[in-house]
Scaffold this active site. Structure first.
Site, PDB file in Angstrom:
ATOM      1  N   ASP A 241       0.859  -1.185   0.000  1.00  0.00           N
ATOM      2  CA  ASP A 241       0.000   0.000   0.000  1.00  0.00           C
ATOM      3  C   ASP A 241       0.895   1.235   0.000  1.00  0.00           C
ATOM      4  O   ASP A 241       2.046   1.174   0.428  1.00  0.00           O
ATOM      5  CB  ASP A 241      -0.917   0.013   1.228  1.00  0.00           C
ATOM      6  CG  ASP A 241      -2.165   0.863   1.018  1.00  0.00           C
ATOM      7  OD1 ASP A 241      -3.237   0.296   0.728  1.00  0.00           O
ATOM      8  OD2 ASP A 241      -2.067   2.111   1.124  1.00  0.00           O
ATOM      9  N   SER A 242       0.350   2.360  -0.477  1.00  0.00           N
ATOM     10  CA  SER A 242       1.162   3.581  -0.489  1.00  0.00           C
ATOM     11  C   SER A 242       1.009   4.369   0.809  1.00  0.00           C
ATOM     12  O   SER A 242       1.684   5.360   1.019  1.00  0.00           O
ATOM     13  CB  SER A 242       0.764   4.455  -1.682  1.00  0.00           C
ATOM     14  OG  SER A 242      -0.606   4.748  -1.607  1.00  0.00           O
ATOM     15  N   ASN A 267       4.138   2.536  -4.406  1.00  0.00           N
ATOM     16  CA  ASN A 267       3.100   2.759  -5.399  1.00  0.00           C
ATOM     17  C   ASN A 267       2.866   1.429  -6.109  1.00  0.00           C
ATOM     18  O   ASN A 267       3.789   0.839  -6.669  1.00  0.00           O
ATOM     19  CB  ASN A 267       3.585   3.821  -6.395  1.00  0.00           C
ATOM     20  CG  ASN A 267       2.534   4.091  -7.464  1.00  0.00           C
ATOM     21  OD1 ASN A 267       1.932   3.166  -8.020  1.00  0.00           O
ATOM     22  ND2 ASN A 267       2.320   5.344  -7.746  1.00  0.00           N
ATOM     23  N   ASP A 288      -7.200  -4.715  -5.027  1.00  0.00           N
ATOM     24  CA  ASP A 288      -8.377  -4.002  -4.500  1.00  0.00           C
ATOM     25  C   ASP A 288      -8.101  -2.500  -4.482  1.00  0.00           C
ATOM     26  O   ASP A 288      -7.999  -1.885  -3.412  1.00  0.00           O
ATOM     27  CB  ASP A 288      -8.716  -4.521  -3.097  1.00  0.00           C
ATOM     28  CG  ASP A 288     -10.001  -3.910  -2.552  1.00  0.00           C
ATOM     29  OD1 ASP A 288     -10.799  -3.372  -3.344  1.00  0.00           O
ATOM     30  OD2 ASP A 288     -10.205  -3.956  -1.319  1.00  0.00           O
ATOM     31  N   CYS A 328     -14.319  -0.945  -7.073  1.00  0.00           N
ATOM     32  CA  CYS A 328     -15.408  -0.327  -6.312  1.00  0.00           C
ATOM     33  C   CYS A 328     -15.894   0.946  -7.020  1.00  0.00           C
ATOM     34  O   CYS A 328     -16.539   1.787  -6.416  1.00  0.00           O
ATOM     35  CB  CYS A 328     -14.980  -0.041  -4.880  1.00  0.00           C
ATOM     36  SG  CYS A 328     -13.535   1.000  -4.752  1.00  0.00           S
TER      37      CYS A 328
HETATM   38  N1  SAH Z   1      -8.092  -3.996   0.358  1.00  0.00           N
HETATM   39  C1  SAH Z   1      -8.381  -3.062   1.409  1.00  0.00           C
HETATM   40  C2  SAH Z   1      -8.994  -1.774   0.918  1.00  0.00           C
HETATM   41  C3  SAH Z   1      -8.195  -1.007  -0.088  1.00  0.00           C
HETATM   42  S1  SAH Z   1      -8.671   0.656  -0.203  1.00  0.00           S
HETATM   43  C4  SAH Z   1      -9.297  -3.704   2.439  1.00  0.00           C
HETATM   44  O1  SAH Z   1     -10.019  -4.623   2.083  1.00  0.00           O
HETATM   45  O2  SAH Z   1      -9.304  -3.271   3.588  1.00  0.00           O
HETATM   46  C5  SAH Z   1      -7.516   1.268  -1.337  1.00  0.00           C
HETATM   47  C6  SAH Z   1      -6.112   1.413  -0.792  1.00  0.00           C
HETATM   48  O3  SAH Z   1      -5.285   1.778  -1.883  1.00  0.00           O
HETATM   49  C7  SAH Z   1      -5.896   2.487   0.263  1.00  0.00           C
HETATM   50  O4  SAH Z   1      -5.343   1.889   1.401  1.00  0.00           O
HETATM   51  C8  SAH Z   1      -4.884   3.453  -0.369  1.00  0.00           C
HETATM   52  O5  SAH Z   1      -3.900   3.894   0.561  1.00  0.00           O
HETATM   53  C9  SAH Z   1      -4.233   2.587  -1.409  1.00  0.00           C
HETATM   54  N2  SAH Z   1      -3.650   3.253  -2.591  1.00  0.00           N
HETATM   55  C10 SAH Z   1      -4.201   4.218  -3.355  1.00  0.00           C
HETATM   56  N3  SAH Z   1      -3.408   4.480  -4.424  1.00  0.00           N
HETATM   57  C11 SAH Z   1      -2.351   3.642  -4.329  1.00  0.00           C
HETATM   58  C12 SAH Z   1      -1.191   3.410  -5.146  1.00  0.00           C
HETATM   59  N4  SAH Z   1      -0.993   4.063  -6.270  1.00  0.00           N
HETATM   60  N5  SAH Z   1      -0.326   2.453  -4.749  1.00  0.00           N
HETATM   61  C13 SAH Z   1      -0.517   1.746  -3.621  1.00  0.00           C
HETATM   62  N6  SAH Z   1      -1.596   1.922  -2.821  1.00  0.00           N
HETATM   63  C14 SAH Z   1      -2.489   2.855  -3.169  1.00  0.00           C
END
Ligand code: SAH
Length: 383
Positions: A241-242, A267, A288, A328
């Site tokens: 996650d970022s 990222n 996700d 989503c």
């Molecule tokens: N799978 C998680 C929900 C994900 S929500 C669950 O079930 O609880 C989306 C996530 O993507 C967030 O935590 C956000 O910080 C992350 N995010 C957004 N852009 C991103 C990127 N470019 N690289 C990595 N993570 C990212």
């Protein structure tokens, strides 16, 4: 309140919103009032909650008269609870009230074990007698240690409501531990830093765990909910996650469950590109991402984003591997999402089998007449 013929035909098709442009004459209804809805000839169509500022001027709440809205709200809270009691299992965290889908437009209530977290999104739900009835009914029904409000400052501004602070409305407890599918999670409502899981994915976490095996990668892991669910079935799990704060809680959650999971702050697009170029392989990959299509306008860009992620993930899957891929974005239909995944598989030279087409958990019911209530897609594919 008198509405146009266009709005009448929308109501007849079952929709529950009337836009400002379809309100022909306004009486001098107060912001947030319950109003009678009629056409120009005086035909009565039911009762609605009025907003003096939203583009959605009226949200229907009944086809009859509503002399006592707080009493109706209490009844609907009881119904919403009864439905969850019957159909939501293996969790002490779930969405108790999902706005239109529970016939309480503008109100969201989530339960995290002994803490209830509520969000009020409209003038009508913010009215003092409505708040009082809501708090009293929730307290009576669930006897929570605390009821906290999560304030969305932007929405309050749009609804022309005075600013409020997030925080407890009843009780003082602001953090707890909740359990879903046998996995434990930290929850903390302080400073608006909502922690917890995405409750709409609850059943998908359990489904993903059924297929998961070997080495797993949870991309866009947030506080680790998929990763934690995979940990029992997999030899090794990595979450990406970022957001550093999200990963810190993910790590605390892993500790709580005594799982060893590697967390990488990166990222996801860059990481997947590097990993797939380096020939890394996995048996289970979860994707996700956040909603890429915030409106229909950026649909094409969103689809490209989904395509890239799915292509890289599929390339990295070992034979017999599992891809759990989610969207989503309400603006991306299930058909469009499937098409993207199919194209990605073709480009990755993989023959995939679609084994599950999933959506939101049952505590997030969908109103077919309000397509906005259906947004989550979760596909499980075997490579
Ligand atoms: N799978 C998680 C929900 C994900 S929500 C669950 O079930 O609880 C989306 C996530 O993507 C967030 O935590 C956000 O910080 C992350 N995010 C957004 N852009 C991103 C990127 N470019 N690289 C990595 N993570 C990212």
């Amino acid at each position: 309140m008198i509405i146009s013929l266009r709005a009448v035909s929308r109501l007849k098709s079952g929709h529950v919103w009337i836009y400002r442009s379809d309100v022909l004459s306004s009486t001098d209804a107060a912001p947030g009032a319950v109003v009678a809805v009629t056409d120009e000839r005086g035909r009565f169509f039911g009762s609605a909650l009025y907003s003096s500022s939203s583009q959605i001027a009226l949200r229907m709440i009944s086809s009859g008269a509503v002399p006592d809205f707080p009493a109706l709200l209490r009844e609907r809270v009881r119904n919403a609870r009864a439905y969850r009691e019957k159909l939501v299992h293996d969790t002490d965290a779930h969405r108790l009230i999902f706005s239109e889908a529970d016939f309480l437009p503008g109100l969201i209530v989530d339960r995290y074990n002994d803490i209830l977290s509520l969000q009020i999104l409209t003038q009508a739900m913010d009215a003092e007698p409505v708040r009082t009835a809501l708090l009293s009914e929730l307290s009576e029904q669930l006897k929570p240690a605390a009821i906290c409000e999560r304030v969305d400052a932007h929405i309050r501004e749009l609804e022309q409501l005075p600013p409020r602070e997030s925080g407890p409305l009843i009780g003082e407890k602001t953090s707890t531990i909740f359990t879903m599918n046998g996995i434990r999670f930290h929850f903390d409502v302080r400073e608006g830093q909502k922690t917890g899981a995405f409750l709409d994915q609850r059943e998908n976490y359990a489904a993903a765990a059924e297929y998961a095996h070997g080495e797993a990668l949870d991309v866009f892991c947030y506080q680790g909910a998929f990763a934690l669910h995979l940990a029992k079935a997999c030899e090794r799990v990595t979450g990406v996650d970022s957001s550093r704060p999200a990963l810190e809680i993910a790590d605390k959650n892993a500790l709580l469950n005594q799982f060893e999971i590697d967390w990488i702050e990166a990222n996801a697009f860059d990481l997947l590109k590097d990993y797939s170029a380096a020939g890394r392989q996995y048996d289970t990959v979860v994707l996700d991402p956040p909603a890429f299509a915030k409106s229909r306008k950026n649909l094409a860009t969103a689809l490209r984003g989904y395509k890239e992620l799915n292509l890289r993930a599929l390339k990295m899957l070992r034979p017999g591997g599992v891809l759990v891929t989610c969207s989503c974005s309400y603006h991306v239909s299930e058909g469009e999402f499937l098409e993207v995944v199919k194209d990605a598989a073709q480009d990755a030279h993989k023959t995939v089998r679609l084994v599950e087409k999933r959506g939101q958990a049952k505590d997030h019911p969908v109103l077919p007449v309000v397509p906005e209530t259906a947004y989550l897609k979760c596909l499980i594919l075997l490579a």
